[in-house]
Design a protein around this motif. Sequence first.
Motif, PDB file in Angstrom:
ATOM      1  N   PHE A   1       0.847  -1.185   0.000  1.00  0.00           N
ATOM      2  CA  PHE A   1       0.000   0.000   0.000  1.00  0.00           C
ATOM      3  C   PHE A   1       0.889   1.243   0.000  1.00  0.00           C
ATOM      4  N   SER A   2       0.451   2.270  -0.695  1.00  0.00           N
ATOM      5  CA  SER A   2       1.146   3.543  -0.713  1.00  0.00           C
ATOM      6  C   SER A   2       0.304   4.581   0.012  1.00  0.00           C
ATOM      7  N   PHE A   3       0.911   5.251   1.022  1.00  0.00           N
ATOM      8  CA  PHE A   3       0.214   6.258   1.813  1.00  0.00           C
ATOM      9  C   PHE A   3       0.945   7.597   1.724  1.00  0.00           C
ATOM     10  N   SER A   4       0.201   8.674   1.989  1.00  0.00           N
ATOM     11  CA  SER A   4       0.767  10.006   2.051  1.00  0.00           C
ATOM     12  C   SER A   4       0.683  10.497   3.485  1.00  0.00           C
ATOM     13  N   ALA A   5       1.841  10.801   4.101  1.00  0.00           N
ATOM     14  CA  ALA A   5       1.877  11.196   5.506  1.00  0.00           C
ATOM     15  C   ALA A   5       1.190  12.545   5.708  1.00  0.00           C
ATOM     16  N   THR A   6       0.330  12.613   6.727  1.00  0.00           N
ATOM     17  CA  THR A   6      -0.335  13.864   7.098  1.00  0.00           C
ATOM     18  C   THR A   6       0.196  14.411   8.413  1.00  0.00           C
ATOM     19  N   THR A   7       0.611  13.526   9.315  1.00  0.00           N
ATOM     20  CA  THR A   7       1.319  13.896  10.545  1.00  0.00           C
ATOM     21  C   THR A   7       2.396  12.850  10.768  1.00  0.00           C
ATOM     22  N   SER A   8       3.124  12.943  11.873  1.00  0.00           N
ATOM     23  CA  SER A   8       4.166  11.965  12.163  1.00  0.00           C
ATOM     24  C   SER A   8       3.603  10.609  12.551  1.00  0.00           C
ATOM     25  N   THR A   9       2.285  10.517  12.753  1.00  0.00           N
ATOM     26  CA  THR A   9       1.681   9.236  13.142  1.00  0.00           C
ATOM     27  C   THR A   9       0.424   8.898  12.336  1.00  0.00           C
TER      28      THR A   9
ATOM     29  N   TYR B   1      -0.299   5.247  13.746  1.00  0.00           N
ATOM     30  CA  TYR B   1       0.672   4.714  14.694  1.00  0.00           C
ATOM     31  C   TYR B   1       0.299   5.206  16.083  1.00  0.00           C
ATOM     32  N   ASP B   2       0.381   4.306  17.069  1.00  0.00           N
ATOM     33  CA  ASP B   2       0.160   4.698  18.457  1.00  0.00           C
ATOM     34  C   ASP B   2       0.914   3.756  19.370  1.00  0.00           C
ATOM     35  N   ALA B   3       1.741   4.306  20.234  1.00  0.00           N
ATOM     36  CA  ALA B   3       2.405   3.559  21.305  1.00  0.00           C
ATOM     37  C   ALA B   3       3.079   2.287  20.814  1.00  0.00           C
ATOM     38  N   GLY B   4       3.837   2.393  19.719  1.00  0.00           N
ATOM     39  CA  GLY B   4       4.595   1.254  19.221  1.00  0.00           C
ATOM     40  C   GLY B   4       3.820   0.313  18.324  1.00  0.00           C
ATOM     41  N   THR B   5       2.597   0.668  17.979  1.00  0.00           N
ATOM     42  CA  THR B   5       1.753  -0.188  17.140  1.00  0.00           C
ATOM     43  C   THR B   5       1.369   0.544  15.865  1.00  0.00           C
ATOM     44  N   VAL B   6       1.431  -0.163  14.737  1.00  0.00           N
ATOM     45  CA  VAL B   6       1.000   0.377  13.449  1.00  0.00           C
ATOM     46  C   VAL B   6      -0.327  -0.264  13.064  1.00  0.00           C
ATOM     47  N   PHE B   7      -1.258   0.577  12.592  1.00  0.00           N
ATOM     48  CA  PHE B   7      -2.571   0.119  12.155  1.00  0.00           C
ATOM     49  C   PHE B   7      -2.755   0.480  10.684  1.00  0.00           C
TER      50      PHE B   7
ATOM     51  N   ILE C   1      -4.879  -4.436   9.397  1.00  0.00           N
ATOM     52  CA  ILE C   1      -3.639  -5.074   9.826  1.00  0.00           C
ATOM     53  C   ILE C   1      -3.142  -4.312  11.047  1.00  0.00           C
ATOM     54  N   LEU C   2      -2.668  -5.034  12.043  1.00  0.00           N
ATOM     55  CA  LEU C   2      -2.128  -4.438  13.263  1.00  0.00           C
ATOM     56  C   LEU C   2      -0.807  -5.124  13.566  1.00  0.00           C
ATOM     57  N   CYS C   3       0.284  -4.356  13.684  1.00  0.00           N
ATOM     58  CA  CYS C   3       1.592  -4.956  13.911  1.00  0.00           C
ATOM     59  C   CYS C   3       2.384  -4.181  14.959  1.00  0.00           C
ATOM     60  N   LYS C   4       3.215  -4.930  15.729  1.00  0.00           N
ATOM     61  CA  LYS C   4       4.080  -4.342  16.746  1.00  0.00           C
ATOM     62  C   LYS C   4       5.479  -4.940  16.650  1.00  0.00           C
ATOM     63  N   ASP C   5       6.270  -4.766  17.713  1.00  0.00           N
ATOM     64  CA  ASP C   5       7.640  -5.277  17.788  1.00  0.00           C
ATOM     65  C   ASP C   5       8.489  -4.763  16.626  1.00  0.00           C
ATOM     66  N   ARG C   6       8.719  -3.464  16.600  1.00  0.00           N
ATOM     67  CA  ARG C   6       9.464  -2.834  15.503  1.00  0.00           C
ATOM     68  C   ARG C   6      10.958  -3.097  15.634  1.00  0.00           C
ATOM     69  N   GLN C   7      11.579  -3.422  14.491  1.00  0.00           N
ATOM     70  CA  GLN C   7      13.018  -3.629  14.408  1.00  0.00           C
ATOM     71  C   GLN C   7      13.596  -2.559  13.491  1.00  0.00           C
TER      72      GLN C   7
ATOM     73  N   ILE D   1      -5.459  -1.579  27.512  1.00  0.00           N
ATOM     74  CA  ILE D   1      -5.184  -1.226  26.130  1.00  0.00           C
ATOM     75  C   ILE D   1      -3.795  -0.590  26.028  1.00  0.00           C
ATOM     76  N   ALA D   2      -2.899  -1.266  25.307  1.00  0.00           N
ATOM     77  CA  ALA D   2      -1.548  -0.743  25.102  1.00  0.00           C
ATOM     78  C   ALA D   2      -1.507   0.284  23.985  1.00  0.00           C
ATOM     79  N   ALA D   3      -2.362   0.124  22.966  1.00  0.00           N
ATOM     80  CA  ALA D   3      -2.404   1.046  21.839  1.00  0.00           C
ATOM     81  C   ALA D   3      -3.775   0.979  21.209  1.00  0.00           C
ATOM     82  N   GLY D   4      -4.222   2.107  20.660  1.00  0.00           N
ATOM     83  CA  GLY D   4      -5.524   2.146  20.001  1.00  0.00           C
ATOM     84  C   GLY D   4      -5.575   3.273  18.998  1.00  0.00           C
ATOM     85  N   SER D   5      -6.426   3.102  17.987  1.00  0.00           N
ATOM     86  CA  SER D   5      -6.481   4.067  16.899  1.00  0.00           C
ATOM     87  C   SER D   5      -7.876   4.130  16.315  1.00  0.00           C
TER      88      SER D   5
END
Length: 333
Positions: free
Chosen positions: A96-104, A145-151, A177-183, A294-298
């Motif tokens: 997927f291609s997205f255009s950033a509107t803010t840092s998250t 993005y919120d608290a280490g989680t990407v949605f 899709i929801l993913c965590k544990d960023r490397q 809740i560790a992260a939510g969006s």
Amino acid sequence: MRKYFIATTLVALVVTGCGDRSSLSDSSGGPPAPDSGAIDFPIGTYMNCAQGMHNPDGNIFPNIAGFESGAVLTLAQSGRTVMATYVDQNGVTEAFSFSATTSTSATLAQPGQVIPGFVGLCVMGPGSERRYPARMTVTAGALTYDAGTVFVTVTGGLEADAGSCGTESLPAASFWILCKDRQGGALAVDAVEAPVVQLPVGQYACGSQVATYDHVNGMNRYVTGGGSGTLTLAEDGGKVTAQYSGDSSLAGTLRLVPTTSTTARAEAGQSLMTPCMVPVGMGGPSQTPEALPIAAGSLALNDSTLFIAFAGTMAASSSCPGAQVAGSVLCSK
């Protein structure tokens, strides 16, 4: 072939494992990326993922949800363009291609993208059906993005060439899709709250998808479930509250901080109520709702579809301590 479920049922898949997977915690590191004049999104590779697909008709295109063992989401950025490449547990790649509107937060940059990896059914009679590959043509989407989680949340139409059933299609469906544990990747920058934002308040009819993963007695246990309920979105002093009720699989209220006119993040220190769906005794999964921190939510609004996605870990005092839970509430007016 992806695993799937009908949203009103609970289905458990047990796989023998040799050790715990890592918990849902952010492991990002490294120095901040140099200033390129663009909005810096928290890029990198996210290793711990769950996903779901929801549509009004779960018969031709079955609803799916669950943690994906071995799935990977990679975010890369060039200017304001953020590329999200997801490889699921079966090796199917969706980009997927997205255009950033803010840092998250970011919005879908290329409507009309076609993504594979779904399932269509051709029902030929009682107990007789065949599965065919299906695809989604994406019309709208958001990356948050919120608290280490990407949605990742997208909406679009589904289509399958279903053999003797001909071409099967559905004009509106949703995939998350929801993913965590960023490397790797740059450290995340806190979102700047939007000074004046009018999110679409009111009541919504919703369906939930709740996925649970736990490691018990040397086995990895995966359970999916969900139901339907009502979401009430209301203003609260520049923020919004999202109250969800009427669903035995999920209930509670989240306070959300708007980041754009179509996205918001969950405030820290909140919980929702959900049963411990992994087997907890001779009687099987508990049906009693318990608090899920809740560790992260969006929140994301794609066209007329409202998503609230979340992730957390059951508390030590629960009947399934340490179980990872991820899911979404997908709503329309």
